[in-house]
Design a protein around this motif. Structure first.
Motif, PDB file in Angstrom:
ATOM      1  N   ASP A 190      71.617  46.988  17.047  1.00 41.50           N
ATOM      2  CA  ASP A 190      70.274  46.805  16.917  1.00 41.50           C
ATOM      3  C   ASP A 190      69.876  47.812  16.166  1.00 41.50           C
ATOM      4  N   GLN A 214      58.378  53.752  16.661  1.00 47.13           N
ATOM      5  CA  GLN A 214      57.859  54.146  16.671  1.00 47.13           C
ATOM      6  C   GLN A 214      56.922  55.270  17.404  1.00 47.13           C
ATOM      7  N   LYS A 273      64.216  44.130  14.272  1.00 49.00           N
ATOM      8  CA  LYS A 273      63.677  43.620  14.835  1.00 49.00           C
ATOM      9  C   LYS A 273      63.651  44.657  16.442  1.00 49.00           C
ATOM     10  N   ALA A 274      64.073  46.359  16.919  1.00 49.52           N
ATOM     11  CA  ALA A 274      63.004  46.347  17.650  1.00 49.52           C
ATOM     12  C   ALA A 274      61.904  47.126  17.348  1.00 49.52           C
ATOM     13  N   LEU A 275      61.383  46.671  16.331  1.00 45.11           N
ATOM     14  CA  LEU A 275      59.807  47.429  15.854  1.00 45.11           C
ATOM     15  C   LEU A 275      59.473  45.962  15.461  1.00 45.11           C
ATOM     16  N   ASP A 276      59.750  44.411  15.808  1.00 49.44           N
ATOM     17  CA  ASP A 276      58.945  43.314  15.607  1.00 49.44           C
ATOM     18  C   ASP A 276      58.785  43.952  13.659  1.00 49.44           C
ATOM     19  N   MET A 277      59.491  44.592  12.807  1.00 51.00           N
ATOM     20  CA  MET A 277      58.932  45.100  11.242  1.00 51.00           C
ATOM     21  C   MET A 277      60.144  43.255  10.403  1.00 51.00           C
ATOM     22  N   PRO A 278      59.089  43.167   9.044  1.00 49.54           N
ATOM     23  CA  PRO A 278      59.494  42.517   8.253  1.00 49.54           C
ATOM     24  C   PRO A 278      60.251  42.972   7.025  1.00 49.54           C
ATOM     25  N   TYR A 284      56.377  56.245  12.267  1.00 51.10           N
ATOM     26  CA  TYR A 284      57.520  56.209  12.272  1.00 51.10           C
ATOM     27  C   TYR A 284      58.713  56.974  11.658  1.00 51.10           C
ATOM     28  N   ASP A 287      65.249  43.584   8.263  1.00 48.12           N
ATOM     29  CA  ASP A 287      64.638  43.149   9.709  1.00 48.12           C
ATOM     30  C   ASP A 287      64.592  44.479  10.144  1.00 48.12           C
TER      31      ASP A 287
END
Length: 96
Positions: A24, A82, A48-53, A87, A46
């Motif tokens: 992660d 976050q 993934k843990a924050l669903d951020m591109p 962040y 990416d």
């Protein structure tokens, strides 16, 4: 024999847990380090843990000691969270 099986099973779970924790971590490149402001700018993939591109952005750090081990241009793996709309990088390590 049962003790050996239990020990091996415990070791397997620990290794699997460590692998998941590493999985992660996001990857990125350090663009800027602001020790006085407790911030780091990362160009990252990416998260993934924050669903951020992927993007380049400034992260805060609570522990300024994290910034002592990095410099602009370093490839890193990091964990970000976050909190209250901000962040934070909470872990950072050299990429392998």
């Amino acid at each position: 024999m049962n003790k050996l099986k239990t020990t091996l099973a415990t070791l397997a779970l620990a290794v699997a847990g460590s692998a998941l924790a590493q999985a992660d971590l996001a990857e990125g490149e350090v663009r800027r380090v602001d020790r006085d402001g407790a911030k780091i700018t990362l160009k990252h993939g990416d998260i993934k843990a924050l669903d951020m591109p992927p993007m380049t952005m400034v992260f805060n750090v609570k522990d300024r000691a994290l910034l002592d081990a990095v410099k602009p241009g370093d490839r890193v793996r990091f964990r970000a969270t976050q909190e209250a709309g901000r962040y934070y990088v909470t872990e950072i390590q050299p990429a392998r």
